[in-house]
Design a protein around this motif. Sequence first.
Motif, PDB file in Angstrom:
ATOM      1  N   ARG A 170      -3.332   1.544  -1.924  1.00 34.93           N
ATOM      2  CA  ARG A 170      -2.078   2.112  -1.408  1.00 34.93           C
ATOM      3  C   ARG A 170      -1.904   3.554  -1.839  1.00 34.93           C
ATOM      4  NH1 ARG A 170       0.038  -3.100  -2.626  1.00 34.93           N
ATOM      5  NH2 ARG A 170       0.741  -2.363  -4.673  1.00 34.93           N
ATOM      6  N   GLU A 171      -2.479   3.902  -2.982  1.00 31.69           N
ATOM      7  CA  GLU A 171      -2.385   5.276  -3.473  1.00 31.69           C
ATOM      8  C   GLU A 171      -3.528   6.145  -2.972  1.00 31.69           C
ATOM      9  OE1 GLU A 171       0.084   6.584  -4.844  1.00 31.69           O
ATOM     10  OE2 GLU A 171       1.271   4.829  -5.393  1.00 31.69           O
ATOM     11  N   GLY A 172      -4.326   5.619  -2.036  1.00 30.21           N
ATOM     12  CA  GLY A 172      -5.322   6.444  -1.366  1.00 30.21           C
ATOM     13  C   GLY A 172      -6.747   6.294  -1.823  1.00 30.21           C
ATOM     14  N   ALA A 173      -7.012   5.450  -2.816  1.00 29.36           N
ATOM     15  CA  ALA A 173      -8.378   5.293  -3.318  1.00 29.36           C
ATOM     16  C   ALA A 173      -9.224   4.444  -2.371  1.00 29.36           C
ATOM     17  CB  ALA A 173      -8.360   4.647  -4.703  1.00 29.36           C
ATOM     18  N   VAL A 174     -10.506   4.732  -2.334  1.00 34.60           N
ATOM     19  CA  VAL A 174     -11.478   3.840  -1.715  1.00 34.60           C
ATOM     20  C   VAL A 174     -11.862   2.829  -2.789  1.00 34.60           C
ATOM     21  CG1 VAL A 174     -13.742   3.626  -0.643  1.00 34.60           C
ATOM     22  CG2 VAL A 174     -12.336   5.662  -0.220  1.00 34.60           C
ATOM     23  N   VAL A 175     -11.703   1.550  -2.488  1.00 32.77           N
ATOM     24  CA  VAL A 175     -11.837   0.505  -3.493  1.00 32.77           C
ATOM     25  C   VAL A 175     -13.150  -0.257  -3.300  1.00 32.77           C
ATOM     26  CG1 VAL A 175     -10.839  -1.621  -4.379  1.00 32.77           C
ATOM     27  CG2 VAL A 175      -9.345   0.273  -3.735  1.00 32.77           C
ATOM     28  N   TYR A 176     -13.877  -0.418  -4.394  1.00 32.90           N
ATOM     29  CA  TYR A 176     -15.115  -1.197  -4.402  1.00 32.90           C
ATOM     30  C   TYR A 176     -14.886  -2.434  -5.268  1.00 32.90           C
ATOM     31  CZ  TYR A 176     -17.226   2.983  -2.410  1.00 32.90           C
ATOM     32  OH  TYR A 176     -17.528   4.059  -1.593  1.00 32.90           O
ATOM     33  N   LEU A 177     -14.794  -3.576  -4.603  1.00 33.84           N
ATOM     34  CA  LEU A 177     -14.491  -4.828  -5.284  1.00 33.84           C
ATOM     35  C   LEU A 177     -15.788  -5.512  -5.705  1.00 33.84           C
ATOM     36  CD1 LEU A 177     -11.874  -6.061  -2.678  1.00 33.84           C
ATOM     37  CD2 LEU A 177     -11.345  -5.139  -4.935  1.00 33.84           C
ATOM     38  N   ALA A 178     -15.900  -5.837  -6.991  1.00 36.28           N
ATOM     39  CA  ALA A 178     -17.097  -6.482  -7.513  1.00 36.28           C
ATOM     40  C   ALA A 178     -16.719  -7.783  -8.207  1.00 36.28           C
ATOM     41  CB  ALA A 178     -17.819  -5.557  -8.494  1.00 36.28           C
ATOM     42  N   MET A 199       0.077  10.673  -2.383  1.00 32.57           N
ATOM     43  CA  MET A 199      -0.719   9.549  -2.911  1.00 32.57           C
ATOM     44  C   MET A 199      -1.386   9.943  -4.227  1.00 32.57           C
ATOM     45  SD  MET A 199      -2.566   7.864   0.399  1.00 32.57           S
ATOM     46  CE  MET A 199      -1.641   6.972   1.635  1.00 32.57           C
ATOM     47  N   LEU A 200      -1.268   9.091  -5.234  1.00 33.33           N
ATOM     48  CA  LEU A 200      -1.778   9.418  -6.568  1.00 33.33           C
ATOM     49  C   LEU A 200      -3.300   9.454  -6.640  1.00 33.33           C
ATOM     50  CD1 LEU A 200       0.564   7.213  -8.815  1.00 33.33           C
ATOM     51  CD2 LEU A 200       0.635   9.702  -8.557  1.00 33.33           C
ATOM     52  N   LEU A 201      -3.969   8.649  -5.801  1.00 31.95           N
ATOM     53  CA  LEU A 201      -5.423   8.486  -5.944  1.00 31.95           C
ATOM     54  C   LEU A 201      -6.180   8.893  -4.685  1.00 31.95           C
ATOM     55  CD1 LEU A 201      -5.397   5.030  -7.779  1.00 31.95           C
ATOM     56  CD2 LEU A 201      -5.453   7.316  -8.794  1.00 31.95           C
ATOM     57  N   ARG A 202      -5.637   9.824  -3.940  1.00 30.50           N
ATOM     58  CA  ARG A 202      -6.301  10.285  -2.720  1.00 30.50           C
ATOM     59  C   ARG A 202      -7.687  10.849  -3.049  1.00 30.50           C
ATOM     60  NH1 ARG A 202      -4.123  11.756   2.121  1.00 30.50           N
ATOM     61  NH2 ARG A 202      -2.024  11.872   1.224  1.00 30.50           N
TER      62      ARG A 202
END
Length: 264
Positions: free
Chosen positions: A27-35, A1-4
Amino acid sequence: MLLRNKNAVIYGGGGDIGSAVARAFAREGAVVYLAGRNISTLQQVANEIKADGGKAFTASVDALDQAAVNQHLQEIVDQAHQIDIVFNAISIPQQGMQGVWMADLQPDDFMLPVVTYSRSNFITASAAARHMIKQGSGVILNISATPARLAAPLAGGMATAWAAIESISRTLAAELGPHGIRVVCLRANAMPETAMVQNVLNIFTQAMGMKDSEEFKAAMESGTMLRRLPAIREIAHTAAFMASDNASAITGAVINLSCGSIAD
Protein backbone atom coordinates in the motif's frame (compact mmCIF):
# COMPACT_ATOMS: atom_id res chain seq x y z
CA MET A 1 3.69 6.76 -0.37
CA LEU A 2 6.38 5.88 2.18
CA LEU A 3 7.95 3.02 0.21
CA ARG A 4 7.61 4.09 -3.42
CA ASN A 5 10.21 2.40 -5.67
CA LYS A 6 11.37 0.11 -2.84
CA ASN A 7 11.81 -3.66 -3.18
CA ALA A 8 10.82 -5.57 -0.04
CA VAL A 9 11.39 -9.26 0.75
CA ILE A 10 9.19 -10.83 3.43
CA TYR A 11 10.06 -14.24 4.81
CA GLY A 12 7.03 -15.99 6.26
CA GLY A 13 4.96 -13.86 3.91
CA GLY A 14 2.00 -16.20 4.06
CA GLY A 15 1.58 -15.98 7.83
CA ASP A 16 -0.65 -13.60 9.74
CA ILE A 17 2.09 -11.08 10.53
CA GLY A 18 4.11 -11.48 7.34
CA SER A 19 1.06 -11.06 5.11
CA ALA A 20 -0.16 -7.99 7.04
CA VAL A 21 3.25 -6.36 6.72
CA ALA A 22 3.40 -7.29 3.03
CA ARG A 23 0.04 -5.61 2.42
CA ALA A 24 1.16 -2.51 4.33
CA PHE A 25 4.39 -2.33 2.33
CA ALA A 26 2.50 -2.72 -0.94
CA ARG A 27 0.00 0.00 0.00
CA GLU A 28 2.96 2.30 0.59
CA GLY A 29 4.28 1.61 -2.90
CA ALA A 30 6.80 -1.19 -2.40
CA VAL A 31 7.20 -4.12 -4.76
CA VAL A 32 6.76 -7.10 -2.45
CA TYR A 33 8.57 -10.43 -2.75
CA LEU A 34 6.83 -13.04 -0.62
CA ALA A 35 8.97 -16.00 0.48
CA GLY A 36 7.93 -19.08 2.42
CA ARG A 37 7.42 -22.81 2.27
CA ASN A 38 3.70 -22.84 1.40
CA ILE A 39 3.48 -21.45 -2.10
CA SER A 40 -0.33 -21.63 -2.29
CA THR A 41 -0.70 -19.42 0.82
CA LEU A 42 1.87 -16.98 -0.54
CA GLN A 43 0.04 -16.82 -3.86
CA GLN A 44 -3.23 -16.02 -2.10
CA VAL A 45 -1.58 -13.05 -0.36
CA ALA A 46 0.02 -11.95 -3.63
CA ASN A 47 -3.33 -12.10 -5.42
CA GLU A 48 -4.91 -9.89 -2.74
CA ILE A 49 -2.09 -7.37 -3.06
CA LYS A 50 -2.44 -7.31 -6.85
CA ALA A 51 -6.22 -6.91 -6.57
CA ASP A 52 -5.57 -3.79 -4.51
CA GLY A 53 -3.29 -2.41 -7.21
CA GLY A 54 0.03 -3.49 -5.70
CA LYS A 55 2.89 -5.55 -7.06
CA ALA A 56 3.81 -8.90 -5.52
CA PHE A 57 5.88 -11.95 -6.45
CA THR A 58 6.11 -15.32 -4.70
CA ALA A 59 8.81 -17.94 -4.24
CA SER A 60 9.07 -21.17 -2.30
CA VAL A 61 12.03 -20.55 0.01
CA ASP A 62 13.01 -22.29 3.24
CA ALA A 63 14.45 -19.51 5.41
CA LEU A 64 16.57 -22.10 7.21
CA ASP A 65 18.32 -23.06 3.97
CA GLN A 66 21.20 -20.66 3.34
CA ALA A 67 21.70 -21.73 -0.28
CA ALA A 68 18.00 -21.28 -1.07
CA VAL A 69 17.92 -17.83 0.54
CA ASN A 70 21.07 -16.76 -1.31
CA GLN A 71 19.70 -17.96 -4.65
CA HIS A 72 16.35 -16.24 -4.15
CA LEU A 73 17.93 -12.90 -3.26
CA GLN A 74 20.28 -13.11 -6.21
CA GLU A 75 17.31 -13.73 -8.51
CA ILE A 76 15.62 -10.61 -7.13
CA VAL A 77 18.77 -8.55 -7.66
CA ASP A 78 19.09 -9.88 -11.20
CA GLN A 79 15.48 -8.88 -11.88
CA ALA A 80 15.02 -5.69 -9.85
CA HIS A 81 18.68 -4.62 -9.34
CA GLN A 82 18.27 -3.77 -5.67
CA ILE A 83 16.94 -5.09 -2.34
CA ASP A 84 15.78 -2.26 -0.11
CA ILE A 85 13.95 -4.01 2.73
CA VAL A 86 14.05 -7.47 4.28
CA PHE A 87 11.60 -8.56 6.99
CA ASN A 88 11.73 -11.96 8.71
CA ALA A 89 8.35 -13.05 10.09
CA ILE A 90 8.77 -16.83 10.16
CA SER A 91 7.12 -18.84 12.93
CA ILE A 92 6.91 -22.42 14.12
CA PRO A 93 4.16 -24.30 16.03
CA GLN A 94 4.34 -23.70 19.77
CA GLN A 95 2.82 -26.93 21.06
CA GLY A 96 5.28 -28.57 23.46
CA MET A 97 7.53 -25.50 23.57
CA GLN A 98 5.42 -23.02 25.52
CA GLY A 99 3.12 -23.81 28.39
CA VAL A 100 5.63 -26.19 30.00
CA TRP A 101 7.48 -25.35 33.21
CA MET A 102 11.20 -25.00 32.56
CA ALA A 103 12.03 -27.80 35.00
CA ASP A 104 9.85 -30.18 32.98
CA LEU A 105 10.94 -29.05 29.51
CA GLN A 106 13.05 -31.42 27.46
CA PRO A 107 16.36 -30.04 26.13
CA ASP A 108 15.38 -30.56 22.49
CA ASP A 109 12.09 -28.73 23.02
CA PHE A 110 13.93 -25.86 24.70
CA MET A 111 16.54 -25.61 21.96
CA LEU A 112 14.24 -25.97 18.93
CA PRO A 113 12.94 -22.37 18.89
CA VAL A 114 16.35 -20.99 19.90
CA VAL A 115 18.08 -22.69 16.99
CA THR A 116 15.26 -22.19 14.47
CA TYR A 117 14.68 -18.48 15.03
CA SER A 118 18.35 -17.62 15.50
CA ARG A 119 19.42 -19.53 12.39
CA SER A 120 16.63 -18.15 10.21
CA ASN A 121 17.15 -14.53 11.22
CA PHE A 122 20.91 -14.85 10.86
CA ILE A 123 20.66 -16.42 7.41
CA THR A 124 18.14 -13.98 5.94
CA ALA A 125 19.72 -10.86 7.47
CA SER A 126 23.32 -11.74 6.59
CA ALA A 127 22.37 -12.75 3.05
CA ALA A 128 20.52 -9.47 2.52
CA ALA A 129 23.36 -7.52 4.12
CA ARG A 130 25.85 -8.75 1.53
CA HIS A 131 23.72 -7.22 -1.24
CA MET A 132 22.93 -4.07 0.72
CA ILE A 133 26.61 -3.41 1.44
CA LYS A 134 27.27 -3.33 -2.31
CA GLN A 135 24.48 -0.81 -2.91
CA GLY A 136 25.23 1.24 0.22
CA SER A 137 21.70 1.21 1.60
CA GLY A 138 18.95 -0.99 3.00
CA VAL A 139 16.75 -1.80 5.97
CA ILE A 140 16.62 -5.12 7.81
CA LEU A 141 13.60 -5.70 10.05
CA ASN A 142 13.08 -8.48 12.58
CA ILE A 143 10.36 -9.22 15.11
CA SER A 144 10.53 -10.40 18.70
CA ALA A 145 8.12 -10.48 21.64
CA THR A 146 7.86 -9.21 25.21
CA PRO A 147 9.34 -12.32 26.92
CA ALA A 148 12.68 -11.22 25.45
CA ARG A 149 12.63 -8.57 28.22
CA LEU A 150 10.09 -9.78 30.76
CA ALA A 151 10.52 -12.58 33.28
CA ALA A 152 7.56 -14.51 31.85
CA PRO A 153 6.79 -18.05 33.05
CA LEU A 154 6.05 -20.94 30.68
CA ALA A 155 7.69 -19.28 27.66
CA GLY A 156 10.33 -22.01 27.45
CA GLY A 157 12.99 -21.48 24.81
CA MET A 158 10.92 -18.86 23.01
CA ALA A 159 12.03 -16.14 25.45
CA THR A 160 15.66 -17.02 24.71
CA ALA A 161 14.94 -17.13 20.98
CA TRP A 162 13.34 -13.68 20.99
CA ALA A 163 16.21 -12.27 23.06
CA ALA A 164 18.62 -13.75 20.51
CA ILE A 165 16.78 -12.01 17.65
CA GLU A 166 17.13 -8.68 19.44
CA SER A 167 20.83 -9.33 20.04
CA ILE A 168 21.39 -10.28 16.39
CA SER A 169 19.66 -7.05 15.36
CA ARG A 170 21.88 -4.88 17.57
CA THR A 171 25.10 -6.56 16.40
CA LEU A 172 24.12 -6.24 12.75
CA ALA A 173 23.20 -2.58 13.25
CA ALA A 174 26.65 -1.87 14.67
CA GLU A 175 28.39 -3.64 11.80
CA LEU A 176 26.20 -2.40 8.94
CA GLY A 177 25.62 1.20 9.98
CA PRO A 178 28.80 2.47 8.30
CA HIS A 179 27.48 1.00 5.04
CA GLY A 180 24.25 2.98 5.22
CA ILE A 181 22.17 -0.01 6.35
CA ARG A 182 19.69 0.20 9.21
CA VAL A 183 18.58 -2.73 11.39
CA VAL A 184 15.44 -2.50 13.54
CA CYS A 185 13.63 -5.08 15.65
CA LEU A 186 9.92 -4.80 16.42
CA ARG A 187 9.05 -6.14 19.89
CA ALA A 188 5.38 -7.09 19.87
CA ASN A 189 3.07 -8.44 22.50
CA ALA A 190 0.52 -11.21 21.96
CA MET A 191 -1.81 -10.45 19.05
CA PRO A 192 -5.04 -12.42 19.56
CA GLU A 193 -5.96 -12.02 15.86
CA THR A 194 -3.21 -14.45 14.87
CA ALA A 195 -3.78 -18.19 14.75
CA MET A 196 -0.50 -18.85 16.56
CA VAL A 197 -1.37 -16.57 19.49
CA GLN A 198 -4.82 -18.12 19.78
CA ASN A 199 -3.11 -21.49 20.04
CA VAL A 200 -0.66 -20.14 22.63
CA LEU A 201 -3.50 -18.61 24.66
CA ASN A 202 -5.15 -22.03 24.79
CA ILE A 203 -1.85 -23.65 25.81
CA PHE A 204 -1.29 -21.16 28.63
CA THR A 205 -4.92 -21.35 29.77
CA GLN A 206 -4.61 -25.08 30.26
CA ALA A 207 -1.15 -24.86 31.87
CA MET A 208 -2.29 -22.23 34.39
CA GLY A 209 -5.62 -23.86 35.19
CA MET A 210 -7.81 -21.00 33.97
CA LYS A 211 -11.37 -21.56 32.80
CA ASP A 212 -10.86 -20.33 29.22
CA SER A 213 -8.52 -18.36 26.97
CA GLU A 214 -10.55 -15.17 27.46
CA GLU A 215 -9.64 -15.20 31.14
CA PHE A 216 -5.95 -15.49 30.31
CA LYS A 217 -6.24 -12.82 27.61
CA ALA A 218 -7.91 -10.48 30.11
CA ALA A 219 -5.07 -11.08 32.55
CA MET A 220 -2.55 -10.15 29.85
CA GLU A 221 -4.47 -7.01 28.93
CA SER A 222 -4.62 -5.91 32.57
CA GLY A 223 -0.83 -6.02 32.69
CA THR A 224 -0.49 -3.38 29.96
CA MET A 225 -0.71 0.38 30.37
CA LEU A 226 -3.26 0.62 27.55
CA ARG A 227 -5.29 -2.28 28.97
CA ARG A 228 -5.24 -4.00 25.61
CA LEU A 229 -2.99 -6.01 23.34
CA PRO A 230 -1.61 -4.79 19.99
CA ALA A 231 -3.41 -5.35 16.70
CA ILE A 232 -1.68 -6.77 13.65
CA ARG A 233 -2.37 -3.55 11.73
CA GLU A 234 -0.35 -1.62 14.34
CA ILE A 235 2.63 -3.92 13.81
CA ALA A 236 2.27 -3.61 10.03
CA HIS A 237 1.97 0.19 10.04
CA THR A 238 4.99 0.50 12.32
CA ALA A 239 7.01 -1.85 10.10
CA ALA A 240 6.18 0.31 7.06
CA PHE A 241 7.28 3.46 8.86
CA MET A 242 10.49 1.86 10.16
CA ALA A 243 11.33 0.66 6.66
CA SER A 244 10.82 4.14 5.22
CA ASP A 245 13.22 7.04 4.85
CA ASN A 246 11.15 8.89 7.47
CA ALA A 247 12.81 6.64 10.06
CA SER A 248 16.30 7.16 8.63
CA ALA A 249 17.86 8.03 12.01
CA ILE A 250 16.62 4.84 13.70
CA THR A 251 18.88 1.79 13.85
CA GLY A 252 20.02 -0.66 16.50
CA ALA A 253 16.67 -0.12 18.18
CA VAL A 254 14.01 -2.44 19.53
CA ILE A 255 10.68 -0.74 18.94
CA ASN A 256 8.29 -1.26 21.85
CA LEU A 257 4.88 -2.38 20.55
CA SER A 258 3.80 -4.04 23.80
CA CYS A 259 0.93 -1.63 24.59
CA GLY A 260 2.83 -0.76 27.74
CA SER A 261 3.55 -4.16 29.26
CA ILE A 262 7.16 -2.98 29.13
CA ALA A 263 8.27 0.57 29.94
CA ASP A 264 11.41 1.68 28.07
